[in-house]
Structure formats: C-alpha cells, structure tokens
Design an enzyme around this catalytic site. Structure first.
Site, mmCIF file in Angstrom:
data_model
loop_
_atom_site.group_PDB
_atom_site.id
_atom_site.type_symbol
_atom_site.label_atom_id
_atom_site.label_comp_id
_atom_site.label_asym_id
_atom_site.label_seq_id
_atom_site.Cartn_x
_atom_site.Cartn_y
_atom_site.Cartn_z
ATOM 1 N N CYS A 176 -4.465 13.588 40.680
ATOM 2 C CA CYS A 176 -4.377 13.077 39.317
ATOM 3 C C CYS A 176 -3.754 11.684 39.418
ATOM 4 O O CYS A 176 -2.563 11.543 39.667
ATOM 5 C CB CYS A 176 -3.520 14.021 38.479
ATOM 6 S SG CYS A 176 -3.470 13.606 36.738
ATOM 7 N N CYS A 184 0.301 5.085 48.045
ATOM 8 C CA CYS A 184 -0.394 4.275 49.038
ATOM 9 C C CYS A 184 0.487 4.179 50.285
ATOM 10 O O CYS A 184 1.641 3.762 50.197
ATOM 11 C CB CYS A 184 -0.674 2.887 48.459
ATOM 12 S SG CYS A 184 -1.415 1.743 49.641
#
Length: 172
Positions: free
Chosen positions: A158, A134
């Site tokens: 993933c 993030c």
C-alpha cells in the site's frame, strides 16, 4: 423499549465515529518515531536539501513517514504500462504488471523490485505494521499487508502516490 433503541442508536453512532477517526483521520497525520534508515552514501542528503528537492507533500511522505489522503491521489486508479520509481532518488521500485486495484484508496502492488526495497517494523498507531521504504535513499513508501491477491503473492504494498514517479513504457 424506546430507551434501549436510543442507547443502541447512540452506540452505533459512536462506533461509526471511532471507525472514521481510526481509518481516515489518524493515518493521514501518522508518523513513526523512528526515522533513521540505512541509506547509500551517494544519496545521503541534509534535511534542507530534501526540502529544496521535494514538494511539501513528497517531503511529508518520503522524509517524515506521512500518509496522503486515500482516494485522492494520482496513481490510485492509474493503470498505464510502465514503471514506478522513487520520487526522491529515481530508483526503480514497482512495475505496472504488479499493480492492482485493492479498493484501499492508495496504489497497491502485489510485489516490488526486492533489491531496491527495504522493510522495518512500524509500531505507530498502537499496532505493528511492516513499513516499506526505498533501499537507496530511505524514503518512506507505505506499508505491506497480508491481504493481497492470493493467486500471486498474497501481499499488498500500500504505497503513497507522492512517493512515486511513473515512467511510461516505451516502444523499442
């Protein structure tokens, strides 16, 4: 002849064991050594603040670059319409239309919200992978591979379910 067969059988058993260790046991506890990631000042928190905010699994994945067990996570086979946000800071990361079943045991997306994602090279496990995290809080999400659907981006994000928070699509 019998000795050759027994040696072959032992070799196959060792190879199966190595595959099991390499594919399942090591990644579950793997952590990259580098945990310094650029974050916005508004989300800079102390380690104690993160521990108080996150569950133990979320803390392990998002802050320590851990990996949850494959196949046994809430968003692996989850395909409702909506958006996926960072479990730590609530930043929009992925949309349900980007999600597909990769068969890997973790949620897979062919792309994400690029303005909210950041990448860095991960050299843990003796190989080079591309870590995705993030951009807002620096939380570890997972890794990006080049084995995704060729009809779209060819990428497979993933991602650990523990790093995500799902928000269903609302009519309106």
């Amino acid at each position: 002849m019998k000795t050759c067969y027994l040696n072959l059988k032992k070799s196959i058993h060792r190879l199966q064991l190595l595959c099991l260790v390499g594919c399942f046991i090591i990644p579950i506890g793997c952590q990259s050594q580098s945990s310094k990631r650029p974050v916005e000042k508004s989300t800079a928190k102390t380690d104690q603040e993160w521990k108080a905010q996150l569950t133990p699994l979320q803390y392990y994945v998002l802050r320590q670059k851990g990996t949850e067990k494959p196949g046994n996570n809430p968003y692996n086979k989850f395909f409702k319409e909506g958006t996926y946000h960072c479990a730590a800071c609530d930043k929009l990361l992925y949309r349900s239309e980007y999600k597909y079943d990769s068969g890997s045991g973790w949620p897979a997306f062919d792309r994400g919200e690029s303005q909210n994602l950041a990448y860095e090279r991960d050299h843990s496990l003796g190989m080079e992978r591309l870590e995705v995290h993030c951009k807002n809080c620096g939380g570890h999400l997972g890794h990006v591979f080049d084995d995704g659907p060729r009809k779209t981006t060819g990428k497979r994000h993933c991602v650990n379910s523990a790093a995500l928070k799902f928000k269903p699509k609302t009519n309106g």
